[in-house]
Design an enzyme around this catalytic site. Sequence first.
Site, PDB file in Angstrom:
ATOM      1  N   SER A 136     -39.456   9.853  16.230  1.00 47.13           N
ATOM      2  CA  SER A 136     -38.560  10.465  17.205  1.00 47.13           C
ATOM      3  C   SER A 136     -39.306  10.691  18.525  1.00 47.13           C
ATOM      4  O   SER A 136     -39.645   9.736  19.203  1.00 47.13           O
ATOM      5  CB  SER A 136     -37.973  11.754  16.637  1.00 47.13           C
ATOM      6  N   HIS A 178     -33.501   6.938  17.359  1.00 42.65           N
ATOM      7  CA  HIS A 178     -32.168   7.348  16.881  1.00 42.65           C
ATOM      8  C   HIS A 178     -31.132   6.395  17.479  1.00 42.65           C
ATOM      9  O   HIS A 178     -30.076   6.812  17.949  1.00 42.65           O
ATOM     10  CB  HIS A 178     -31.850   8.785  17.300  1.00 42.65           C
ATOM     11  N   GLU A 205     -32.686   5.117  12.976  1.00 39.67           N
ATOM     12  CA  GLU A 205     -33.252   6.144  12.101  1.00 39.67           C
ATOM     13  C   GLU A 205     -33.698   5.536  10.772  1.00 39.67           C
ATOM     14  O   GLU A 205     -33.162   4.524  10.330  1.00 39.67           O
ATOM     15  CB  GLU A 205     -32.222   7.249  11.865  1.00 39.67           C
TER      16      GLU A 205
END
Length: 274
Positions: A136, A178, A205
């Site tokens: 992330s 994401h 993801e």
Amino acid sequence: MQAQEKTTAQGQLVIIGGAEDKEGDCQILREFARQSGGSNARIVIMTVATGLPGEVGEQYTRIFDRMGAEDVRVVDTSRREDGDDPRALEILREATGVFFTGGDQRRITDNLKGTEIDRLLHDRYMKEGLVIGGTSAGAAMMPDMMIAEGEPQTNPRLEVAEMEEGMAFLPGVVVDQHFAERGRLGRLLSAVVQQPVVLGFGIDENTAIVVSQDAFTVVGQGSITVVDVSKLAHSNLSQSLKDEPLALCGAILHILPDGYRFDLKKREPIWEEG
């Protein structure tokens, strides 16, 4: 006797799109541990990006301990001065793998860029085979120019992506995370055309790219979207105001699932025939 020539052994990057499996087979985290030395891995978890360093550090410590890593430690650099901390530097000198958690990528650059930890990690990555992973926010910070923030958009516009200096472990590209889950194609395109680069990587993801030398391999449940704007036939970038839609003609798109590879120099996917 002639002195032996010094050799370099560039490490690997494991760049994760976020929300990687932490409870099941943990395919991606296992791959990071394996690349870091398997049962001989000495892993350091960097919690600088998160506002919950104790909780997040403990979670990843349990995971890597369960996998049998030789040693797992947490380094939290919640203040800028922590980037020069002698104890943290000592721990990082012994690491075979360094893992950046999710959170806010600006915390990483604000607290680490230009510090002794920054210099040590780059030096060990380039010369000693250090493996550096990030999920992330820990993925977003990998290029030299990162997406600091921006709203997901279907239409690319200049205002969609706000760019700032990243940590430059993987320079010359743009990374977004994401990706499919948050509809970030427009954001990635907006970011790529604003930079003097031609490649953008959108990482879903529970999906990662493992970068080794001049290629990467896809690992995980989703896909990697590669945007190549090296052969754009037309763009209205120079005429557009920041809130107006961008025209991009001739951009190349590759969608690569688990097991596929990509040549970073040739800008071409690699697959097995048959």
